[in-house]
Design a protein around this motif. Structure first.
Motif, PDB file in Angstrom:
ATOM      1  N   ARG A 460       0.851  -1.201   0.000  1.00 23.28           N
ATOM      2  CA  ARG A 460       0.000   0.000   0.000  1.00 23.28           C
ATOM      3  C   ARG A 460       0.880   1.242   0.000  1.00 23.28           C
ATOM      4  NH1 ARG A 460      -5.599   1.085   2.768  1.00 23.28           N
ATOM      5  NH2 ARG A 460      -5.867  -0.953   1.858  1.00 23.28           N
ATOM      6  N   CYS A 461       0.645   2.124  -0.951  1.00 19.65           N
ATOM      7  CA  CYS A 461       1.445   3.344  -1.063  1.00 19.65           C
ATOM      8  C   CYS A 461       1.190   4.255   0.137  1.00 19.65           C
ATOM      9  CB  CYS A 461       1.075   4.069  -2.359  1.00 19.65           C
ATOM     10  SG  CYS A 461       1.949   5.621  -2.584  1.00 19.65           S
ATOM     11  N   PRO A 462       2.243   4.713   0.807  1.00 19.79           N
ATOM     12  CA  PRO A 462       2.028   5.571   1.979  1.00 19.79           C
ATOM     13  C   PRO A 462       1.523   6.971   1.635  1.00 19.79           C
ATOM     14  CG  PRO A 462       4.384   5.211   1.607  1.00 19.79           C
ATOM     15  CD  PRO A 462       3.653   4.374   0.603  1.00 19.79           C
ATOM     16  N   HIS A 463       1.481   7.318   0.348  1.00 20.21           N
ATOM     17  CA  HIS A 463       0.961   8.645   0.001  1.00 20.21           C
ATOM     18  C   HIS A 463      -0.538   8.696   0.274  1.00 20.21           C
ATOM     19  CE1 HIS A 463      -0.335  11.746  -3.225  1.00 20.21           C
ATOM     20  NE2 HIS A 463       0.081  12.402  -2.149  1.00 20.21           N
ATOM     21  N   LEU A 464      -1.349   8.024  -0.548  1.00 20.63           N
ATOM     22  CA  LEU A 464      -2.788   8.036  -0.324  1.00 20.63           C
ATOM     23  C   LEU A 464      -3.403   6.639  -0.399  1.00 20.63           C
ATOM     24  CD1 LEU A 464      -3.785  11.280  -2.300  1.00 20.63           C
ATOM     25  CD2 LEU A 464      -3.663  11.006   0.175  1.00 20.63           C
ATOM     26  N   GLY A 465      -2.561   5.617  -0.328  1.00 19.36           N
ATOM     27  CA  GLY A 465      -3.096   4.275  -0.111  1.00 19.36           C
ATOM     28  C   GLY A 465      -3.346   3.415  -1.332  1.00 19.36           C
ATOM     29  N   ASP A 478       6.059   0.596  -7.912  1.00 15.16           N
ATOM     30  CA  ASP A 478       5.616   1.872  -8.478  1.00 15.16           C
ATOM     31  C   ASP A 478       4.125   2.064  -8.220  1.00 15.16           C
ATOM     32  OD1 ASP A 478       8.175   1.714  -9.428  1.00 15.16           O
ATOM     33  OD2 ASP A 478       7.633   1.791 -11.550  1.00 15.16           O
ATOM     34  N   CYS A 479       3.750   3.303  -7.937  1.00 13.89           N
ATOM     35  CA  CYS A 479       2.344   3.595  -7.647  1.00 13.89           C
ATOM     36  C   CYS A 479       1.635   4.118  -8.894  1.00 13.89           C
ATOM     37  CB  CYS A 479       2.238   4.623  -6.521  1.00 13.89           C
ATOM     38  SG  CYS A 479       0.520   4.960  -6.110  1.00 13.89           S
ATOM     39  N   PRO A 480       0.549   3.471  -9.309  1.00 16.55           N
ATOM     40  CA  PRO A 480      -0.152   3.920 -10.513  1.00 16.55           C
ATOM     41  C   PRO A 480      -0.953   5.206 -10.306  1.00 16.55           C
ATOM     42  CG  PRO A 480      -1.319   2.080  -9.522  1.00 16.55           C
ATOM     43  CD  PRO A 480      -0.055   2.271  -8.723  1.00 16.55           C
ATOM     44  N   CYS A 481      -1.134   5.628  -9.052  1.00 15.63           N
ATOM     45  CA  CYS A 481      -1.977   6.810  -8.835  1.00 15.63           C
ATOM     46  C   CYS A 481      -1.229   8.112  -9.096  1.00 15.63           C
ATOM     47  CB  CYS A 481      -2.544   6.794  -7.420  1.00 15.63           C
ATOM     48  SG  CYS A 481      -3.847   5.554  -7.254  1.00 15.63           S
ATOM     49  N   HIS A 482      -0.131   8.336  -8.389  1.00 14.35           N
ATOM     50  CA  HIS A 482       0.571   9.621  -8.550  1.00 14.35           C
ATOM     51  C   HIS A 482       2.064   9.443  -8.739  1.00 14.35           C
ATOM     52  CE1 HIS A 482      -2.926  10.124  -5.727  1.00 14.35           C
ATOM     53  NE2 HIS A 482      -3.342  10.723  -6.825  1.00 14.35           N
ATOM     54  N   GLY A 483       2.521   8.204  -8.903  1.00 10.32           N
ATOM     55  CA  GLY A 483       3.890   7.973  -9.352  1.00 10.32           C
ATOM     56  C   GLY A 483       4.946   7.808  -8.272  1.00 10.32           C
ATOM     57  N   SER A 484       4.581   7.682  -6.993  1.00 11.42           N
ATOM     58  CA  SER A 484       5.615   7.375  -5.996  1.00 11.42           C
ATOM     59  C   SER A 484       6.264   6.037  -6.340  1.00 11.42           C
ATOM     60  CB  SER A 484       5.000   7.273  -4.592  1.00 11.42           C
ATOM     61  OG  SER A 484       4.533   8.524  -4.188  1.00 11.42           O
ATOM     62  N   ARG A 485       7.547   5.907  -6.004  1.00  9.90           N
ATOM     63  CA  ARG A 485       8.271   4.667  -6.306  1.00  9.90           C
ATOM     64  C   ARG A 485       9.170   4.298  -5.129  1.00  9.90           C
ATOM     65  NH1 ARG A 485      11.955   5.111  -9.874  1.00  9.90           N
ATOM     66  NH2 ARG A 485      11.958   2.927 -10.493  1.00  9.90           N
TER      67      ARG A 485
HETATM   68 FE1  FES Z   1       0.696   6.473  -4.338  1.00  9.28          FE
HETATM   69 FE2  FES Z   1      -0.387   8.881  -4.421  1.00  9.28          FE
HETATM   70  S1  FES Z   1      -1.275   7.071  -3.646  1.00  9.28           S
HETATM   71  S2  FES Z   1       1.561   8.264  -5.123  1.00  9.28           S
END
Ligand code: FES
Length: 505
Positions: A460-465, A478-485
């Motif tokens: 789970r991406c720590p940005h927004l899940g 890699d996160c498909p939502c906003h690109g965190s890696r």
């Molecule tokens: Fe992963 Fe925003 S939820 S980059």
């Protein structure tokens, strides 16, 4: 499952990954630029600090801006969670050009000729300022004049429209039916008097003597105070020049742009190609020389959308077909922020955060846009109007449809985190691969190295899940939502996430 020790430098630090190192069998790739410069050393912040202007981010935007402000006598400080030039600057193709793909035609049609003129004037001023700084400071950064070609294999009409848009803005170009590179193009547009350089050698030269603190990561902004992992900095004005804003609200930049990955290789034994070339297709190929090497880029995709991999392999096949004698010497990747209307956000961050400014969303054109941002922000920070600020205003409202489309893409990433059940288990992962697996009713991201060791992290991406996806080309999450890696150990590679992944279970 076995778990390897996580290599961290401190509780709140983003781990610094050394160039070219092999960590548990996964090699961190040098870019051509980061392999051929001497990284300047700067200290950590030691304790609290007061300054007039604080710039967060020591890439081209932050360092160009600090350089201009210091020349003007400002009391400016730069901080970076990593090292100078460690981020997007090190992965670029290093072209100082106002040739920005099929952009002037689009911008003229969508926003009008006045806005297109502002965009061109800002970027042209950025290009010229690079040239004057390089000359004044006698910077040895392999500056080279070269024509820029934009080509298409099948859409001569789009190339012709771009040529007409450039001409109408006073930018001289030539419309061609063929070009020096041996590609069967339908048409190309050629722009003279463009340049290429070694971006990190330039950056190192202008960073010298600036008050820069590295390993100093901004965590939060409270009023005019920035909290970092090493102390607090109070400033009258704050500039976020850190590629992707690390605060979600106000501003909501994560809803207004996505991130795009691209892949680059450098080859020896290639020819001198007499210019810089780029396909009009967003995932097409681009070429330039640096010294005796041939640099090739392409295979762009929305970040988090590379489950099948094969991007480097596809580029190698293209080069083998074009120049079979060429030998690969470097390969690396990069990530760009792309606003939904393709225009950077440069100016006040939000009416709700007075004194805070932003420069982000350069699409694929960060070299000239970063200097344009430095020029614009130099004016705005001093309270002077800037003639190009309007087209870049972060307070503009983009078209609703692209926003909704992007929202659906992001929503896909969110919903997968609750609905998607992976079809395989960790023990079925082949060595050298990663995947999202099910374990005791929970989902984890697991990488299995060549020796059979497992490296489980939270999926789970720590940005927004959103649920992370494995990128086999880069062995990253890699996160498909906003690109965190994140790397295979869960260490943060690209924002907007601010923290590493949790280790599981
Ligand atoms: Fe992963 Fe925003 S939820 S980059």
């Amino acid at each position: 499952m076995n778990r390897r020790q996580k290599a961290k430098t401190g509780e709140n630090d983003v781990a610094l990954v050394p160039d070219g190192a092999a960590i548990n069998g996964v090699t961190v790739l040098n870019s051509l630029w980061s392999a051929t410069w001497a990284r300047p050393a700067f200290p950590f912040l030691a304790g609290d600090l007061l300054c007039d202007i604080l710039i967060i981010g020591a890439g081209l935007t932050g360092v160009n801006l600090a350089y201009l402000l210091k020349k003007a006598g400002a009391n400016v400080v730069v901080i970076d969670g990593g090292e100078v030039g460690e981020g997007i600057t090190s992965g670029t193709t290093g072209k100082i050009t106002v040739q920005h793909g099929l952009f002037y035609d689009r911008l003229t049609k969508e926003a009008g000729s006045e806005q297109a003129r502002q965009y061109l004037a800002a970027n042209d001023a950025g290009k010229e300022r690079y040239l004057s700084i390089i000359e004044e400071e006698s910077i040895a950064c392999d500056l080279e004049k070269a024509p820029a070609y934009l080509y298409s294999f099948d859409d001569a009409a789009a190339i012709a429209a771009e040529a007409r848009a450039c001409e109408s803005l006073g930018l001289p170009v030539s419309f061609l039916k063929e070009m020096p590179l041996p590609l069967p193009v339908a048409a190309a547009v050629k722009m003279e008097e463009q340049y290429a350089f070694h971006p990190l050698r330039y950056l190192a030269a202008i960073a010298k003597g600036l008050p820069i603190y590295t390993g100093t990561r901004a965590i939060a902004i409270e009023g005019r105070t920035v909290k970092t992992n090493r102390g607090q900095i109070k400033a009258d004005q704050i500039v976020l020049a850190c590629h992707y804003p690390f605060i979600n609200t106000p501003g909501y930049y994560f809803m207004r742009m996505y991130q795009s990955r691209s892949y680059l290789l450098a080859f020896a034994n290639g020819p001198q190609i007499g210019g810089m070339y780029i396909d009009a297709r967003e995932d097409g190929l681009s070429f330039r020389n640096w010294r005796n090497l041939l640099v090739m880029a392409g295979e762009d995709h929305h970040s988090g959308d590379n489950q099948k991999g094969g991007r480097y392999a596809a580029l190698r096949r293209e080069m083998a077909a074009l120049y079979p004698q060429a030998q690969e010497v470097y390969h690396w990747s990069n990530q760009d922020c792309v606003p939904l209307d393709r225009r950077p956000y440069i100016g006040p961050f939000s009416p709700k955060l007075p004194g805070v400014f932003i420069a982000t969303g350069y699409n694929k054109w960060g070299i000239t846009n970063s200097m344009a941002a430095a020029l614009i922000l130099s004016d705005l920070l001093a309270g002077r109007p800037n003639p190009w600020a309007d087209v870049f205003s972060p307070q503009r409202h983009p078209e609703i449809w692209p926003l909704l489309r992007h929202g659906f893409t992001s929503a896909g990433g969110f919903s997968r985190s609750y609905l998607y059940m992976p079809p395989y288990e960790a023990r079925l992962l082949p060595p050298g691969h990663g995947g999202v697996v099910s374990y005791r009713g929970k989902k984890f991201g697991v990488y299995r190295d060549e020796e059979g060791n497992f490296f489980p992290v939270s999926a789970r991406c720590p940005h927004l899940g959103c649920q992370l996806e494995w990128n086999p080309d880069e062995k990253s999450w890699d996160c498909p939502c906003h690109g965190s890696r994140f790397d295979h150990l869960g260490r943060l590679l690209n924002h907007p996430a601010q923290t590493d992944l949790r280790h599981e279970p």
